[in-house]
Each structure stands twice: as C-alpha cells, then as structure tokens.
Scaffold this motif. Sequence first.
Motif, mmCIF file in Angstrom:
data_model
loop_
_atom_site.group_PDB
_atom_site.id
_atom_site.type_symbol
_atom_site.label_atom_id
_atom_site.label_comp_id
_atom_site.label_asym_id
_atom_site.label_seq_id
_atom_site.Cartn_x
_atom_site.Cartn_y
_atom_site.Cartn_z
ATOM 1 N N ILE A 27 18.560 26.884 -0.083
ATOM 2 C CA ILE A 27 17.772 28.097 0.138
ATOM 3 C C ILE A 27 18.201 28.755 1.444
ATOM 4 O O ILE A 27 18.420 28.077 2.461
ATOM 5 C CB ILE A 27 16.271 27.755 0.166
ATOM 6 N N ASP A 28 18.307 30.067 1.404
ATOM 7 C CA ASP A 28 18.509 30.852 2.622
ATOM 8 C C ASP A 28 17.142 30.999 3.287
ATOM 9 O O ASP A 28 16.262 31.706 2.782
ATOM 10 C CB ASP A 28 19.089 32.220 2.255
ATOM 11 N N THR A 29 16.952 30.313 4.409
ATOM 12 C CA THR A 29 15.621 30.275 5.026
ATOM 13 C C THR A 29 15.171 31.630 5.562
ATOM 14 O O THR A 29 13.983 31.822 5.830
ATOM 15 C CB THR A 29 15.585 29.238 6.161
ATOM 16 N N SER A 30 16.092 32.575 5.697
ATOM 17 C CA SER A 30 15.689 33.912 6.140
ATOM 18 C C SER A 30 14.914 34.659 5.058
ATOM 19 O O SER A 30 14.280 35.677 5.334
ATOM 20 C CB SER A 30 16.904 34.738 6.549
ATOM 21 N N SER A 31 14.934 34.113 3.825
ATOM 22 C CA SER A 31 14.278 34.785 2.705
ATOM 23 C C SER A 31 12.921 34.183 2.354
ATOM 24 O O SER A 31 12.266 34.634 1.408
ATOM 25 C CB SER A 31 15.184 34.741 1.468
ATOM 26 N N ASP A 87 15.098 21.468 10.074
ATOM 27 C CA ASP A 87 16.546 21.653 10.095
ATOM 28 C C ASP A 87 17.014 22.757 9.152
ATOM 29 O O ASP A 87 18.210 23.035 9.050
ATOM 30 C CB ASP A 87 17.259 20.344 9.735
ATOM 31 N N GLY A 88 16.086 23.382 8.429
ATOM 32 C CA GLY A 88 16.454 24.462 7.522
ATOM 33 C C GLY A 88 17.209 24.019 6.296
ATOM 34 O O GLY A 88 17.815 24.843 5.604
ATOM 35 N N ASP A 89 17.150 22.734 5.978
ATOM 36 C CA ASP A 89 17.939 22.186 4.870
ATOM 37 C C ASP A 89 17.042 21.984 3.647
ATOM 38 O O ASP A 89 16.345 20.976 3.537
ATOM 39 C CB ASP A 89 18.580 20.867 5.295
ATOM 40 N N PHE A 90 17.094 22.942 2.745
ATOM 41 C CA PHE A 90 16.295 22.914 1.522
ATOM 42 C C PHE A 90 17.245 23.049 0.328
ATOM 43 O O PHE A 90 17.503 24.156 -0.153
ATOM 44 C CB PHE A 90 15.258 24.041 1.522
#
Length: 303
Positions: free
Chosen positions: A230-234, A246-249
């Motif tokens: 997933i792009d965490t900015s979205s 860590d932004g790792d989804f």
Amino acid sequence: MKIALRFAACAGLALMLSGQTPLPAAPNGPPRTPPPGYQDAYAGKKRLLVIADLSTGNQSAHMAVSHAVSVIEQIGRESGAYVTFIRTDMDWITKGETWGKFDYAKGGPKQARGKNLDYFDAVLFYTNGDTTLSPQQKQDLLDYVAKDGKGFIGIHTATATATNWPEYGEMLGGVFDNHPWMISDAKIIVERPGFPAMKGLKTGMVLKDEHYQMLPNPYSRDKVDVLARIDTSSVNMAAPMVHRKDGDFPVAWIKSYGQGRVFYSGLGHTDASWDDPRIRTMVLEAVKWAVNGGEKPVPHGMK
C-alpha cells in the motif's frame, strides 16, 4: 451366493466411481479396472485443492468466499492452467486414507475412497479461525509444502487462520493483526513488476478492498518477497488501529518454504474484487506459479 456377488460388484463399482484403484476381484485374480468413461478425467492435469472453510471463524464477515472460489475454479478451467477441487471441510488435508461417511465409510456397504494431498499440485486456503485440523494433518500440510515441494496459496483471511499454530504462520509468511481502514480505496506500489502475478497491476493504481495489516512476527522482509504494498500517502496513517510505524503494508508476497512455494494476497474481501480483471489475473498467475514452479522468491527491503 448371488447376493454376495451382487454386493461385491456394487462395492467394486463404488470404488471405481470414486476414482481410486479398486480392490482385487479375488485373492489371486487380476485387479478390477474402471470401465470406459470412468477413468480419472484429470490425469495429467495440474490440480488445485481449494479449501473454503470458515466453520471455525467469523460466520458473517466473509460472504464473498463463495464467489471467490467460483472465480478461482472458472479462471483455471478457462485458461487450461489447472483444475479445481473445492472443499468446505479439511478432510483431504492429509497424507492418510480418506473415505466417505456413513454408508460410504471404509467397510460400509457403499464404501468410497476420497483424495488426499498426494493427488494435488497445490492447496489454496480461503479460511478463517483455528480450523479442525488434527496434529497429524497439520504436519502433513507442512511436509506437503516443505518436503514434497508443492505449492500453497493463501487468500485474504488465510492469515487470520490457525493463529494458534505458529508453524503455519511461518509457512505462510505473516499473521493478521487488523484492517485499520476497513473497506477503503488505497493506491498500491508494485515492487516486483516483472513477476507474472503483477502484470495486471501498476504503481499508482487504486484498489478498493479490506486492506490488511500484519503483526510484527512472523512477517519479515528477510523471509518474504513482497510483490506490492500500500502507498501510505493514500490512506489515513493516523487511524486508531494503525500499529505499524514502518509503513510496510504488503498487498501480496511470495516466499519459499523448504522445497515448496507460497503465495499470499490480502486482497479478496469483496465480491467486486473477484470481478476485477486485475485481481483475476493476479490469482491465475499465482496459482500457475504455485503448481508449476518458476521464478524463485528473493526477499528484499522496501523499494
């Protein structure tokens, strides 16, 4: 005497219709063989065992499983890549003998043998809950992948399955934590665009689904080859259930388990996702990889 012979003939026919090797006609006689038209119609084809068993898990949250398994069967048959056997129980997850029940049980008047793991090239779980697997069945499944070099595919709630069985989580590569954004749109980042299962997906595309978050263990980029995340900015990273910092989804990954191959995707919660050509392509290519082999997983950091 005639009654006994008639009974023996019926039992032999039942065995033949079950697709198993029949018992000998007599202690010293030749074995019976299926009559024309009753041979194994799937001999020589790649065979996928799909387990759609939610009986020990959430009974209302994953109603799309029926549509999911119908699509998995359809795309395999239409492409000619594999044939699908759909079960809503765990009986065939074994290396031992399987039989019917009641009249069809071993020794019953209509005894009929079933299949077991040895018949299949890969197993797919769209499952939930602790499962009804016995300790021996659990070991048989692990050995089927790790020692026999077969394939395993986990879809969506497969990571919310058997969470009290650590070895299963290690094989699959991750264990479900929660879904912080419920069913929502999210942009994706494709990390492995060259892998066949990703050919319908591109960075920046939006996927609407129940996107999952993995627990810190056993998920690790040292062990899994993440195909897309997933792009965490979205998405809303301030949502209360977001635990990872860590932004790792991950959206999908592959990994090795012993000699075998494992694919997992958290997508597939909704009916609509199974009507999406991009998801159909991903699953078709994932199953083809699981049953045939091919590119080896290469774990890597975030790209």
